[in-house]
Design a protein around this motif. Sequence first.
Motif, mmCIF file in Angstrom:
data_model
loop_
_atom_site.group_PDB
_atom_site.id
_atom_site.type_symbol
_atom_site.label_atom_id
_atom_site.label_comp_id
_atom_site.label_asym_id
_atom_site.label_seq_id
_atom_site.Cartn_x
_atom_site.Cartn_y
_atom_site.Cartn_z
ATOM 1 N N SER A 134 0.791 -1.230 0.000
ATOM 2 C CA SER A 134 0.000 0.000 0.000
ATOM 3 C C SER A 134 0.825 1.282 0.000
ATOM 4 C CB SER A 134 -0.932 0.015 1.222
ATOM 5 O OG SER A 134 -0.186 -0.079 2.427
ATOM 6 N N HIS A 135 2.131 1.198 0.135
ATOM 7 C CA HIS A 135 2.952 2.407 0.208
ATOM 8 C C HIS A 135 4.091 2.327 -0.808
ATOM 9 C CE1 HIS A 135 0.942 2.571 4.140
ATOM 10 N NE2 HIS A 135 1.249 3.855 4.195
ATOM 11 N N SER A 136 4.320 3.458 -1.456
ATOM 12 C CA SER A 136 5.546 3.609 -2.245
ATOM 13 C C SER A 136 6.637 4.256 -1.398
ATOM 14 C CB SER A 136 5.282 4.452 -3.489
ATOM 15 O OG SER A 136 4.781 5.737 -3.133
ATOM 16 N N ALA A 137 6.208 4.985 -0.365
ATOM 17 C CA ALA A 137 7.132 5.571 0.608
ATOM 18 C C ALA A 137 6.368 5.811 1.899
ATOM 19 C CB ALA A 137 7.727 6.877 0.080
ATOM 20 N N ILE A 138 7.011 5.545 3.025
ATOM 21 C CA ILE A 138 6.374 5.726 4.331
ATOM 22 C C ILE A 138 7.396 6.316 5.290
ATOM 23 C CG2 ILE A 138 6.909 3.342 4.973
ATOM 24 C CD1 ILE A 138 4.420 3.326 6.715
ATOM 25 N N ALA A 139 6.936 7.212 6.136
ATOM 26 C CA ALA A 139 7.834 7.830 7.109
ATOM 27 C C ALA A 139 8.366 6.771 8.074
ATOM 28 C CB ALA A 139 7.101 8.931 7.876
ATOM 29 N N VAL A 140 9.602 6.970 8.499
ATOM 30 C CA VAL A 140 10.226 6.008 9.412
ATOM 31 C C VAL A 140 9.425 5.921 10.714
ATOM 32 C CG1 VAL A 140 12.288 5.516 10.765
ATOM 33 C CG2 VAL A 140 12.515 6.315 8.424
ATOM 34 N N SER A 141 8.917 7.044 11.188
ATOM 35 C CA SER A 141 8.140 7.038 12.433
ATOM 36 C C SER A 141 6.863 6.212 12.286
ATOM 37 C CB SER A 141 7.797 8.468 12.835
ATOM 38 O OG SER A 141 7.063 9.122 11.802
ATOM 39 N N ASP A 142 6.180 6.349 11.146
ATOM 40 C CA ASP A 142 4.960 5.565 10.919
ATOM 41 C C ASP A 142 5.279 4.084 10.775
ATOM 42 O OD1 ASP A 142 3.493 7.893 11.007
ATOM 43 O OD2 ASP A 142 3.527 8.179 8.837
ATOM 44 N N CYS A 143 6.364 3.799 10.072
ATOM 45 C CA CYS A 143 6.774 2.397 9.917
ATOM 46 C C CYS A 143 7.136 1.792 11.264
ATOM 47 C CB CYS A 143 7.957 2.327 8.955
ATOM 48 S SG CYS A 143 8.532 0.660 8.623
ATOM 49 N N SER A 144 7.802 2.568 12.109
ATOM 50 C CA SER A 144 8.169 2.094 13.444
ATOM 51 C C SER A 144 6.930 1.793 14.274
ATOM 52 C CB SER A 144 9.035 3.157 14.139
ATOM 53 O OG SER A 144 9.238 2.828 15.489
ATOM 54 N N GLU A 145 5.922 2.637 14.168
ATOM 55 C CA GLU A 145 4.690 2.425 14.929
ATOM 56 C C GLU A 145 3.930 1.199 14.440
ATOM 57 O OE1 GLU A 145 0.588 4.862 16.101
ATOM 58 O OE2 GLU A 145 2.206 5.845 14.968
ATOM 59 N N MET A 146 3.884 0.994 13.130
ATOM 60 C CA MET A 146 3.158 -0.145 12.584
ATOM 61 C C MET A 146 3.834 -1.468 12.927
ATOM 62 S SD MET A 146 1.886 1.201 8.838
ATOM 63 C CE MET A 146 0.937 -0.313 8.558
ATOM 64 N N LEU A 147 5.148 -1.445 13.071
ATOM 65 C CA LEU A 147 5.883 -2.682 13.376
ATOM 66 C C LEU A 147 6.113 -2.875 14.862
ATOM 67 C CD1 LEU A 147 8.566 -2.655 10.529
ATOM 68 C CD2 LEU A 147 6.368 -3.838 10.584
ATOM 69 N N GLY A 148 5.847 -1.852 15.660
ATOM 70 C CA GLY A 148 6.074 -1.971 17.098
ATOM 71 C C GLY A 148 7.532 -2.119 17.444
ATOM 72 N N LEU A 149 8.401 -1.383 16.712
ATOM 73 C CA LEU A 149 9.844 -1.451 16.912
ATOM 74 C C LEU A 149 10.408 -0.041 17.003
ATOM 75 C CD1 LEU A 149 10.798 -4.194 14.299
ATOM 76 C CD2 LEU A 149 10.818 -4.454 16.785
ATOM 77 N N PRO A 150 11.548 0.135 17.661
ATOM 78 C CA PRO A 150 12.228 1.432 17.612
ATOM 79 C C PRO A 150 12.586 1.779 16.160
ATOM 80 C CG PRO A 150 13.142 0.063 19.358
ATOM 81 C CD PRO A 150 12.238 -0.809 18.547
ATOM 82 N N PRO A 151 12.741 3.067 15.866
ATOM 83 C CA PRO A 151 13.004 3.455 14.475
ATOM 84 C C PRO A 151 14.203 2.739 13.843
ATOM 85 C CG PRO A 151 12.463 5.383 15.778
ATOM 86 C CD PRO A 151 12.563 4.238 16.749
ATOM 87 N N GLN A 152 15.331 2.635 14.580
ATOM 88 C CA GLN A 152 16.514 1.999 13.997
ATOM 89 C C GLN A 152 16.242 0.525 13.693
ATOM 90 O OE1 GLN A 152 19.783 2.703 16.671
ATOM 91 N NE2 GLN A 152 19.960 4.897 16.116
ATOM 92 N N GLU A 153 15.557 -0.167 14.597
ATOM 93 C CA GLU A 153 15.257 -1.577 14.358
ATOM 94 C C GLU A 153 14.253 -1.736 13.213
ATOM 95 O OE1 GLU A 153 14.165 -3.753 17.823
ATOM 96 O OE2 GLU A 153 15.722 -2.854 19.085
ATOM 97 N N ALA A 154 13.308 -0.805 13.109
ATOM 98 C CA ALA A 154 12.345 -0.876 12.007
ATOM 99 C C ALA A 154 13.049 -0.696 10.668
ATOM 100 C CB ALA A 154 11.267 0.192 12.192
ATOM 101 N N VAL A 155 13.999 0.274 10.595
ATOM 102 C CA VAL A 155 14.747 0.487 9.346
ATOM 103 C C VAL A 155 15.595 -0.736 9.019
ATOM 104 C CG1 VAL A 155 16.554 1.872 8.262
ATOM 105 C CG2 VAL A 155 14.735 2.988 9.564
ATOM 106 N N ALA A 156 16.209 -1.335 10.047
ATOM 107 C CA ALA A 156 17.033 -2.526 9.817
ATOM 108 C C ALA A 156 16.183 -3.687 9.305
ATOM 109 C CB ALA A 156 17.749 -2.913 11.107
ATOM 110 N N ARG A 157 14.967 -3.844 9.847
ATOM 111 C CA ARG A 157 14.093 -4.917 9.381
ATOM 112 C C ARG A 157 13.669 -4.671 7.935
ATOM 113 N NH1 ARG A 157 10.593 -8.626 12.303
ATOM 114 N NH2 ARG A 157 9.029 -9.474 10.872
ATOM 115 N N CYS A 158 13.413 -3.418 7.603
ATOM 116 C CA CYS A 158 13.033 -3.105 6.224
ATOM 117 C C CYS A 158 14.198 -3.341 5.264
ATOM 118 C CB CYS A 158 12.575 -1.655 6.126
ATOM 119 S SG CYS A 158 11.029 -1.312 7.002
ATOM 120 N N ALA A 159 15.426 -3.081 5.744
ATOM 121 C CA ALA A 159 16.595 -3.286 4.888
ATOM 122 C C ALA A 159 16.774 -4.757 4.539
ATOM 123 C CB ALA A 159 17.847 -2.745 5.576
ATOM 124 N N VAL A 160 16.383 -5.645 5.442
ATOM 125 C CA VAL A 160 16.463 -7.086 5.160
ATOM 126 C C VAL A 160 15.557 -7.447 3.976
ATOM 127 C CG1 VAL A 160 16.016 -9.375 6.117
ATOM 128 C CG2 VAL A 160 17.065 -7.616 7.545
#
Length: 270
Positions: A134-160
């Motif tokens: 549903s997203h072509s781009a999403i803010a890191v803060s929103d992604c962190s909230e949706m995944l229930g992870l701190p921002p750095q961990e959310a970015v690392a999970r997305c990088a995988v």
Amino acid sequence: MDAAQIEAHTKKLQQALTQSPESALKACEEFELEHCGAADPAAMLPFYRIHLISYLLLDDLVNARWLWERMPDRIKGDPELQAVWKVAQHLWKRELKEVYALLTSTSWTPPLNSLSASVLEGVRSRQMKLIGQSHSAIAVSDCSEMLGLPPQEAVARCAVQGWKEEGGFVRPAPPEEEGSPVVGKKLLQDLTEYVCKLDAVDKKPTPADKKPQARSPASKPQLPPPRETPPTPPANGSLSWMSGRCSGGGGSGACTELFLRLDAVKWDTG
């Protein structure tokens, strides 16, 4: 229900837990169908805990709700069972923040500790899939909230997953197309043939649509010839004209004589 039966079901459930959530769910359902609240609450409790959390593992919130409704009231006061039910309620309301908080803060006992971790991972995986679709781009803060992870961990999970982070936004990679093109063409061909058959059935004439066949000219009924206009009798009341018609029409001589006699009679026309 004796101790031997409880032990047999417990062994079966432990074996099912090493296989899959579906196997564990099946073992719990068999226990419920066979004993249906007749066992001791202490013996039933482990089965109902795993039964309820297995529905969350399979994202089957509807059946989780019905299980809670039919569950014996004498075991609903268990803290862990209530915690699992609260997670189900928050999932139903899409309250992800509360879901993550309950799953990570509750002190779970085995085997619920590993099952709750699987529920947590399943929720995050579904959210990752939703973000990617549903997203072509999403803010890191929103992604962190949706995944229930701190921002750095959310970015690392997305990088995988091959997603890139640029300027405070995460850009999901385009989702891969599921299914084979050959299978898609086959399904499209089958659907086309099915629609064509339905269209052919709809075009068949019904008895109401049939028109009556036109009759040929030879079959039309013949009308009778028009009758001749009867002649007007003479004004003097003479009946000799009837005699002429009788003789002219092929009448007998007696008919002619009768009319001559009638003509000789003096008629009172006054």
